[in-house]
Design a protein around this motif. Structure first.
Motif, PDB file in Angstrom:
ATOM      1  N   ASP A   1      51.218 -10.648   8.531  1.00 44.10           N
ATOM      2  CA  ASP A   1      51.713 -10.158   9.807  1.00 44.10           C
ATOM      3  C   ASP A   1      51.476  -8.655   9.896  1.00 44.10           C
ATOM      4  N   TYR A   2      50.569  -8.275  10.784  1.00 44.24           N
ATOM      5  CA  TYR A   2      50.245  -6.870  10.997  1.00 44.24           C
ATOM      6  C   TYR A   2      50.821  -6.421  12.331  1.00 44.24           C
ATOM      7  N   THR A   3      51.230  -5.179  12.371  1.00 43.07           N
ATOM      8  CA  THR A   3      51.692  -4.607  13.633  1.00 43.07           C
ATOM      9  C   THR A   3      50.477  -4.134  14.425  1.00 43.07           C
ATOM     10  N   VAL A   4      50.703  -3.844  15.690  1.00 42.75           N
ATOM     11  CA  VAL A   4      49.620  -3.363  16.551  1.00 42.75           C
ATOM     12  C   VAL A   4      49.067  -2.052  16.008  1.00 42.75           C
ATOM     13  N   SER A   5      49.929  -1.191  15.547  1.00 39.55           N
ATOM     14  CA  SER A   5      49.516   0.093  14.981  1.00 39.55           C
ATOM     15  C   SER A   5      48.612  -0.105  13.763  1.00 39.55           C
ATOM     16  N   GLU A   6      48.957  -1.030  12.891  1.00 39.33           N
ATOM     17  CA  GLU A   6      48.141  -1.292  11.704  1.00 39.33           C
ATOM     18  C   GLU A   6      46.785  -1.893  12.073  1.00 39.33           C
ATOM     19  N   ILE A   7      46.748  -2.756  13.074  1.00 35.93           N
ATOM     20  CA  ILE A   7      45.480  -3.350  13.519  1.00 35.93           C
ATOM     21  C   ILE A   7      44.571  -2.275  14.097  1.00 35.93           C
ATOM     22  N   ILE A   8      45.153  -1.357  14.881  1.00 36.32           N
ATOM     23  CA  ILE A   8      44.355  -0.260  15.460  1.00 36.32           C
ATOM     24  C   ILE A   8      43.819   0.640  14.358  1.00 36.32           C
ATOM     25  N   ARG A   9      44.632   0.953  13.362  1.00 35.53           N
ATOM     26  CA  ARG A   9      44.177   1.780  12.241  1.00 35.53           C
ATOM     27  C   ARG A   9      43.074   1.086  11.447  1.00 35.53           C
ATOM     28  N   LEU A  10      43.239  -0.206  11.220  1.00 37.44           N
ATOM     29  CA  LEU A  10      42.244  -0.972  10.484  1.00 37.44           C
ATOM     30  C   LEU A  10      40.919  -1.026  11.254  1.00 37.44           C
ATOM     31  N   ALA A  11      40.992  -1.238  12.562  1.00 36.95           N
ATOM     32  CA  ALA A  11      39.784  -1.254  13.388  1.00 36.95           C
ATOM     33  C   ALA A  11      39.123   0.124  13.400  1.00 36.95           C
ATOM     34  N   GLY A  12      39.928   1.174  13.478  1.00 40.41           N
ATOM     35  CA  GLY A  12      39.380   2.533  13.433  1.00 40.41           C
ATOM     36  C   GLY A  12      38.691   2.823  12.118  1.00 40.41           C
ATOM     37  N   PHE A  13      39.274   2.361  11.022  1.00 43.44           N
ATOM     38  CA  PHE A  13      38.659   2.540   9.715  1.00 43.44           C
ATOM     39  C   PHE A  13      37.327   1.797   9.640  1.00 43.44           C
ATOM     40  N   ALA A  14      37.284   0.564  10.146  1.00 46.20           N
ATOM     41  CA  ALA A  14      36.053  -0.230  10.122  1.00 46.20           C
ATOM     42  C   ALA A  14      34.953   0.439  10.945  1.00 46.20           C
ATOM     43  N   VAL A  15      35.302   0.980  12.101  1.00 40.83           N
ATOM     44  CA  VAL A  15      34.324   1.673  12.936  1.00 40.83           C
ATOM     45  C   VAL A  15      33.830   2.937  12.237  1.00 40.83           C
ATOM     46  N   ALA A  16      34.717   3.668  11.599  1.00 35.56           N
ATOM     47  CA  ALA A  16      34.317   4.891  10.888  1.00 35.56           C
ATOM     48  C   ALA A  16      33.386   4.574   9.734  1.00 35.56           C
ATOM     49  N   VAL A  17      33.675   3.527   8.987  1.00 34.67           N
ATOM     50  CA  VAL A  17      32.822   3.144   7.863  1.00 34.67           C
ATOM     51  C   VAL A  17      31.463   2.682   8.362  1.00 34.67           C
ATOM     52  N   ALA A  18      31.435   1.917   9.426  1.00 33.01           N
ATOM     53  CA  ALA A  18      30.163   1.437   9.979  1.00 33.01           C
ATOM     54  C   ALA A  18      29.344   2.585  10.542  1.00 33.01           C
ATOM     55  N   GLY A  19      29.974   3.626  11.046  1.00 32.06           N
ATOM     56  CA  GLY A  19      29.255   4.759  11.614  1.00 32.06           C
ATOM     57  C   GLY A  19      28.691   5.713  10.584  1.00 32.06           C
ATOM     58  N   VAL A  20      29.091   5.582   9.335  1.00 39.37           N
ATOM     59  CA  VAL A  20      28.608   6.481   8.293  1.00 39.37           C
ATOM     60  C   VAL A  20      27.121   6.279   8.049  1.00 39.37           C
ATOM     61  N   PHE A  21      26.655   5.068   8.153  1.00 42.50           N
ATOM     62  CA  PHE A  21      25.277   4.729   7.845  1.00 42.50           C
ATOM     63  C   PHE A  21      24.422   4.912   9.088  1.00 42.50           C
ATOM     64  N   ASP A  22      23.537   5.890   9.068  1.00 39.86           N
ATOM     65  CA  ASP A  22      22.636   6.149  10.186  1.00 39.86           C
ATOM     66  C   ASP A  22      21.210   5.863   9.729  1.00 39.86           C
ATOM     67  N   VAL A  23      20.622   4.808  10.258  1.00 42.09           N
ATOM     68  CA  VAL A  23      19.296   4.367   9.826  1.00 42.09           C
ATOM     69  C   VAL A  23      18.249   5.445  10.082  1.00 42.09           C
ATOM     70  N   GLY A  24      18.346   6.133  11.222  1.00 39.37           N
ATOM     71  CA  GLY A  24      17.374   7.173  11.553  1.00 39.37           C
ATOM     72  C   GLY A  24      17.368   8.296  10.540  1.00 39.37           C
ATOM     73  N   ASP A  25      18.549   8.758  10.152  1.00 42.30           N
ATOM     74  CA  ASP A  25      18.628   9.842   9.169  1.00 42.30           C
ATOM     75  C   ASP A  25      18.121   9.396   7.809  1.00 42.30           C
ATOM     76  N   VAL A  26      18.440   8.191   7.424  1.00 38.87           N
ATOM     77  CA  VAL A  26      17.957   7.677   6.140  1.00 38.87           C
ATOM     78  C   VAL A  26      16.440   7.575   6.152  1.00 38.87           C
ATOM     79  N   SER A  27      15.861   7.145   7.267  1.00 35.90           N
ATOM     80  CA  SER A  27      14.405   7.048   7.377  1.00 35.90           C
ATOM     81  C   SER A  27      13.757   8.422   7.307  1.00 35.90           C
ATOM     82  N   LYS A  28      14.365   9.411   7.975  1.00 32.66           N
ATOM     83  CA  LYS A  28      13.826  10.779   7.908  1.00 32.66           C
ATOM     84  C   LYS A  28      13.862  11.304   6.483  1.00 32.66           C
TER      85      LYS A  28
END
Length: 127
Positions: A1-28
């Motif tokens: 059982d997660y609260t709305v606040s915890e779900i938002i934090r978890l989603a924010g963490f997932a988005v931040a982790v997914a945004g770390v990897f930039d294919v264009g920069d790695v290719s350069k």
């Protein structure tokens, strides 16, 4: 059982982790590392980009800003949005017809020829 606040934090963490990897920069970075010799890479203390790339980018920015068609603002925008395909176009002469080697590989029934007197072949044959 997660609260709305915890779900938002978890989603924010997932988005931040997914945004770390930039294919264009790695290719350069891959292009910049591939086109620098091992000796130069070690001499630059394994910094990426190496000093030769920093000099190339400074020269490109200078030439763009001094070009009559572009100005300082346009050259800044061009340098900020430079991607891998742009780097390839600037570094390698683009051909819009298949090379002789590719034609031979695709149309011939025999094995491709490798020049045995080339430095690449001699180095590979020794190893």
């Amino acid at each position: 059982d997660y609260t709305v606040s915890e779900i938002i934090r978890l989603a924010g963490f997932a988005v931040a982790v997914a945004g770390v990897f930039d294919v264009g920069d790695v290719s350069k970075l891959a292009i910049k590392r591939f086109l620098v010799t091992n000796f130069d890479f070690v001499l630059s203390l394994s910094n990426n980009p190496s000093p030769i790339w920093q000099a190339w980018e400074k020269l490109l920015a200078k030439n763009l800003s001094e070009h009559p068609k572009y100005g300082p603002l346009s050259s800044f925008i061009i340098m900020a949005t430079l991607d891998v395909s742009d780097m390839r176009k600037l570094l390698l002469q683009q051909e819009y017809a298949p090379s002789d080697l590719l034609k031979e590989l695709l149309t011939s029934d025999r094995e491709p020829r490798i020049a045995t007197d080339s430095l690449w072949f001699q180095t590979f044959a020794k190893n």
